[in-house]
Design a protein around this motif. Structure first.
Motif, PDB file in Angstrom:
ATOM      1  N   TYR A  44       0.806  -1.213   0.000  1.00  0.00           N
ATOM      2  CA  TYR A  44       0.000   0.000   0.000  1.00  0.00           C
ATOM      3  C   TYR A  44       0.849   1.277   0.000  1.00  0.00           C
ATOM      4  CZ  TYR A  44      -3.648   3.344   1.244  1.00  0.00           C
ATOM      5  OH  TYR A  44      -4.517   4.401   1.232  1.00  0.00           O
ATOM      6  N   LEU A  45       2.110   1.203   0.414  1.00  0.00           N
ATOM      7  CA  LEU A  45       2.929   2.403   0.583  1.00  0.00           C
ATOM      8  C   LEU A  45       3.101   3.219  -0.699  1.00  0.00           C
ATOM      9  CD1 LEU A  45       5.731   1.263   3.075  1.00  0.00           C
ATOM     10  CD2 LEU A  45       3.728   2.693   3.513  1.00  0.00           C
ATOM     11  N   PRO A  46       3.377   2.607  -1.874  1.00  0.00           N
ATOM     12  CA  PRO A  46       3.493   3.445  -3.077  1.00  0.00           C
ATOM     13  C   PRO A  46       2.237   4.246  -3.384  1.00  0.00           C
ATOM     14  CG  PRO A  46       4.398   1.257  -3.478  1.00  0.00           C
ATOM     15  CD  PRO A  46       3.705   1.199  -2.151  1.00  0.00           C
ATOM     16  N   SER A  47       1.072   3.664  -3.138  1.00  0.00           N
ATOM     17  CA  SER A  47      -0.175   4.398  -3.348  1.00  0.00           C
ATOM     18  C   SER A  47      -0.262   5.588  -2.405  1.00  0.00           C
ATOM     19  CB  SER A  47      -1.369   3.463  -3.131  1.00  0.00           C
ATOM     20  OG  SER A  47      -2.583   4.183  -3.143  1.00  0.00           O
ATOM     21  N   LEU A  48       0.209   5.415  -1.181  1.00  0.00           N
ATOM     22  CA  LEU A  48       0.198   6.517  -0.218  1.00  0.00           C
ATOM     23  C   LEU A  48       1.107   7.646  -0.694  1.00  0.00           C
ATOM     24  CD1 LEU A  48      -0.960   7.313   2.553  1.00  0.00           C
ATOM     25  CD2 LEU A  48       1.083   6.323   3.590  1.00  0.00           C
ATOM     26  N   ILE A  49       2.263   7.289  -1.249  1.00  0.00           N
ATOM     27  CA  ILE A  49       3.181   8.302  -1.788  1.00  0.00           C
ATOM     28  C   ILE A  49       2.514   9.066  -2.923  1.00  0.00           C
ATOM     29  CG2 ILE A  49       5.372   8.630  -3.004  1.00  0.00           C
ATOM     30  CD1 ILE A  49       6.441   6.209  -1.477  1.00  0.00           C
ATOM     31  N   TRP A  50       1.819   8.364  -3.815  1.00  0.00           N
ATOM     32  CA  TRP A  50       1.131   9.009  -4.934  1.00  0.00           C
ATOM     33  C   TRP A  50       0.069   9.982  -4.446  1.00  0.00           C
ATOM     34  CZ3 TRP A  50       0.442  10.772  -9.529  1.00  0.00           C
ATOM     35  CH2 TRP A  50      -0.822  10.895 -10.090  1.00  0.00           C
ATOM     36  N   ARG A  51      -0.728   9.579  -3.458  1.00  0.00           N
ATOM     37  CA  ARG A  51      -1.816  10.428  -2.995  1.00  0.00           C
ATOM     38  C   ARG A  51      -1.302  11.647  -2.222  1.00  0.00           C
ATOM     39  NH1 ARG A  51      -4.243   5.587  -3.674  1.00  0.00           N
ATOM     40  NH2 ARG A  51      -6.411   5.650  -4.388  1.00  0.00           N
ATOM     41  N   ILE A  52      -0.185  11.499  -1.531  1.00  0.00           N
ATOM     42  CA  ILE A  52       0.357  12.634  -0.775  1.00  0.00           C
ATOM     43  C   ILE A  52       0.998  13.652  -1.707  1.00  0.00           C
ATOM     44  CG2 ILE A  52       2.140  13.302   0.891  1.00  0.00           C
ATOM     45  CD1 ILE A  52       1.577  10.722   2.394  1.00  0.00           C
ATOM     46  N   LEU A  53       1.787  13.181  -2.673  1.00  0.00           N
ATOM     47  CA  LEU A  53       2.565  14.092  -3.502  1.00  0.00           C
ATOM     48  C   LEU A  53       1.775  14.683  -4.658  1.00  0.00           C
ATOM     49  CD1 LEU A  53       6.072  12.353  -3.664  1.00  0.00           C
ATOM     50  CD2 LEU A  53       5.275  14.187  -2.157  1.00  0.00           C
ATOM     51  N   ASN A  54       0.719  14.010  -5.141  1.00  0.00           N
ATOM     52  CA  ASN A  54       0.025  14.609  -6.287  1.00  0.00           C
ATOM     53  C   ASN A  54      -0.722  15.878  -5.907  1.00  0.00           C
ATOM     54  OD1 ASN A  54      -2.678  13.963  -5.379  1.00  0.00           O
ATOM     55  ND2 ASN A  54      -2.522  11.939  -6.291  1.00  0.00           N
ATOM     56  N   TRP A  55      -0.938  16.094  -4.614  1.00  0.00           N
ATOM     57  CA  TRP A  55      -1.554  17.344  -4.172  1.00  0.00           C
ATOM     58  C   TRP A  55      -0.616  18.525  -4.412  1.00  0.00           C
ATOM     59  CZ3 TRP A  55      -6.391  18.530  -2.634  1.00  0.00           C
ATOM     60  CH2 TRP A  55      -7.249  17.469  -2.353  1.00  0.00           C
ATOM     61  N   GLN A  56       0.699  18.266  -4.464  1.00  0.00           N
ATOM     62  CA  GLN A  56       1.644  19.340  -4.690  1.00  0.00           C
ATOM     63  C   GLN A  56       1.516  19.931  -6.089  1.00  0.00           C
ATOM     64  OE1 GLN A  56       3.630  20.466  -2.247  1.00  0.00           O
ATOM     65  NE2 GLN A  56       2.816  18.938  -0.841  1.00  0.00           N
ATOM     66  N   SER A  57       0.829  19.252  -6.981  1.00  0.00           N
ATOM     67  CA  SER A  57       0.687  19.740  -8.357  1.00  0.00           C
ATOM     68  C   SER A  57      -0.382  20.808  -8.486  1.00  0.00           C
ATOM     69  CB  SER A  57       0.343  18.570  -9.286  1.00  0.00           C
ATOM     70  OG  SER A  57      -0.951  18.089  -9.000  1.00  0.00           O
ATOM     71  N   GLY A  58      -1.225  20.973  -7.480  1.00  0.00           N
ATOM     72  CA  GLY A  58      -2.330  21.915  -7.572  1.00  0.00           C
ATOM     73  C   GLY A  58      -3.561  21.340  -8.235  1.00  0.00           C
ATOM     74  N   VAL A  59      -3.510  20.052  -8.602  1.00  0.00           N
ATOM     75  CA  VAL A  59      -4.634  19.380  -9.255  1.00  0.00           C
ATOM     76  C   VAL A  59      -5.166  18.301  -8.325  1.00  0.00           C
ATOM     77  CG1 VAL A  59      -5.387  18.039 -11.245  1.00  0.00           C
ATOM     78  CG2 VAL A  59      -3.641  19.812 -11.526  1.00  0.00           C
ATOM     79  N   ALA A  60      -6.435  18.376  -7.992  1.00  0.00           N
ATOM     80  CA  ALA A  60      -7.061  17.356  -7.146  1.00  0.00           C
ATOM     81  C   ALA A  60      -7.434  16.167  -8.037  1.00  0.00           C
ATOM     82  CB  ALA A  60      -8.275  17.914  -6.427  1.00  0.00           C
ATOM     83  N   VAL A  61      -6.473  15.274  -8.242  1.00  0.00           N
ATOM     84  CA  VAL A  61      -6.658  14.176  -9.187  1.00  0.00           C
ATOM     85  C   VAL A  61      -7.842  13.303  -8.782  1.00  0.00           C
ATOM     86  CG1 VAL A  61      -5.567  12.177 -10.266  1.00  0.00           C
ATOM     87  CG2 VAL A  61      -4.194  14.200  -9.714  1.00  0.00           C
ATOM     88  N   LYS A  62      -7.863  12.898  -7.537  1.00  0.00           N
ATOM     89  CA  LYS A  62      -8.933  12.019  -7.079  1.00  0.00           C
ATOM     90  C   LYS A  62     -10.291  12.704  -7.174  1.00  0.00           C
ATOM     91  CE  LYS A  62     -10.084   8.908  -3.262  1.00  0.00           C
ATOM     92  NZ  LYS A  62      -9.663   8.399  -1.930  1.00  0.00           N
ATOM     93  N   GLY A  63     -10.334  13.999  -6.854  1.00  0.00           N
ATOM     94  CA  GLY A  63     -11.593  14.727  -6.931  1.00  0.00           C
ATOM     95  C   GLY A  63     -12.107  14.843  -8.356  1.00  0.00           C
ATOM     96  N   ILE A  64     -11.201  15.091  -9.311  1.00  0.00           N
ATOM     97  CA  ILE A  64     -11.615  15.219 -10.703  1.00  0.00           C
ATOM     98  C   ILE A  64     -12.134  13.887 -11.232  1.00  0.00           C
ATOM     99  CG2 ILE A  64     -10.730  15.592 -13.037  1.00  0.00           C
ATOM    100  CD1 ILE A  64      -8.927  17.766 -11.894  1.00  0.00           C
TER     101      ILE A  64
END
Length: 400
Positions: free
Chosen positions: A113-133
């Motif tokens: 599960y850890l790589p998924s956690l890294i993806w969800r934490i760092l993609n917020w730094q892009s300014g795009v709410a990937v999961k929300g979109i």
């Protein structure tokens, strides 16, 4: 009923990646947890070990010896071998993994599960709410036809604004110095794919070290042993019958006893770990294939234009003279991260919603370009520039 529907929607997993990622962080940990709970029930509720004891042992001694031998490591000897007199040689043959199987399986699930956690934490730094979109697009797909049109427009506006916000954030974000503008999510996603692949390969090392096997390709070798009739009595892998030594004090003197025990839990461990090894192999192959696919799709401009154009052709929005505008739409309006988000939307919400969103984004792009072009030409501007402005204005009028 409304409360029940909301509750069930809350239990439904929300995805913002592709099916191979879910295979790593969702389905595999779930499988490992199921195995861990099943083996725990067998160990702590059933009888994982039974020992053959001398006739003079009472019932209490039998219970003590079985509990002690399960907690303390037992050692394996082929039935045709004599028990060595050297205590150290007996200890060198000890196997002690069977007590720790549920805990190690749980740890393996956490590592997945850890790589998924890294993806969800760092993609917020892009300014795009990937999961929300992605979630918004999935919700739109469940709407009726009347509501879907206006909702798609809202999603497209949100996606456009998110990409514009990303450009501003990356100028001030520490990651902006490391990544090209508009490629943050792409590079991060590829990096997470690398971590998924490294993680699943590490799982093979953990499995071999934990089981203490001499086999490198454990799953292949175990199947080969079974095919050639080489059972556990010869190979020593997951032995069912082991030996156990323990000492007791009687009147101040220590007496050492050796008993023979049946590890019934190993019959289940063998099947579970054989399945897990082949499952890990499938996950590793799928992850490697997915990594190669996303590298090709993410860093090829031709693939970007081909992906977007297939949705624009649905509404016959492309002609020979529009391919220049298509390149500008992909390279400057959507950029790499915009195309990446569209791929995620197509993977999770379907092609129908993706087609409508691409249409809305294309409309916004033409309107922006027409507005920009109106301020560019001068009275002595070349004819080609004037023709481009007229073409953009015509597109704007047709779309509106």
């Amino acid at each position: 009923m409304l409360f029940l529907d909301k509750f069930l929607q809350g239990l439904k997993p929300q995805f913002d990646d592709d099916v191979v990622d879910r295979l790593n962080y969702y389905y595999t940990p779930m499988l490992l947890v199921i195995f861990a709970l099943t083996l725990s029930a067998k160990q702590y509720v059933g009888q994982p070990i039974q020992c053959w004891i001398p006739a003079q042992f009472t019932g209490a001694w039998e219970q003590y010896s079985e509990n002690y031998c399960f907690v303390q490591n037992t050692y394996f000897l082929p039935l045709t071998h004599y028990i060595p007199n050297d205590i150290q040689e007996r200890e060198d043959r000890e196997i002690g993994y069977y007590q720790w199987v549920p805990f190690v399986l749980g740890l393996q699930g956490i590592l997945f599960y850890l790589p998924s956690l890294i993806w969800r934490i760092l993609n917020w730094q892009s300014g795009v709410a990937v999961k929300g979109i992605v979630q918004m697009c999935q919700d739109v797909g469940n709407m009726n036809v009347e509501k879907r049109k206006s909702s798609v427009e809202v999603v497209a506006i949100h996606l456009r604004d998110s990409l514009r916000t990303q450009q501003q954030l990356l100028k001030r974000n520490i990651f902006g110095t490391l990544l090209r503008r508009g490629s943050f999510l792409n590079v991060l996603y590829i990096l997470v794919k690398f971590i998924y692949l490294a993680q699943v390969l590490t799982q093979f090392v953990i499995l071999n070290r934990f089981l203490g096997t001499s086999y490198t390709l454990w799953g292949f070798d175990i199947l080969r042993d079974l095919a050639y009739g080489r059972e556990w009595q010869e190979s020593g892998h997951f032995p069912r019958v082991t030996m156990c030594d323990f000492e007791v004090r009687v009147l101040g003197n220590k007496h050492r006893h050796t008993v023979q025990c049946v590890l019934m839990i190993n019959m289940f461990n063998e099947k579970v770990y054989l399945f897990i090894w082949w499952w890990l192999l499938i996950v590793a192959v799928a992850t490697l294939g997915s990594l190669i696919y996303w590298i090709v799709m993410s860093f090829s401009n031709a693939q970007h234009e081909s992906f977007v154009s297939q949705y624009l052709r649905v509404y016959n929005l492309l002609s020979d003279d529009k391919y220049g505008a298509l390149g500008k739409f992909v390279d400057q309006f959507l950029r790499m991260d915009g195309v990446f988000l569209l791929r995620l939307i197509a993977s999770n919400a379907g092609d129908l919603i993706t087609t409508d969103i691409v249409y809305q984004l294309w409309q916004m792009f033409l309107q922006d370009e027409a507005a920009k072009a109106q301020t560019l030409p001068l009275p002595n501007a070349p004819a080609s520039q004037l023709e481009e402005v007229d073409g953009l204005n015509n597109d704007k009028q047709r779309l509106t």
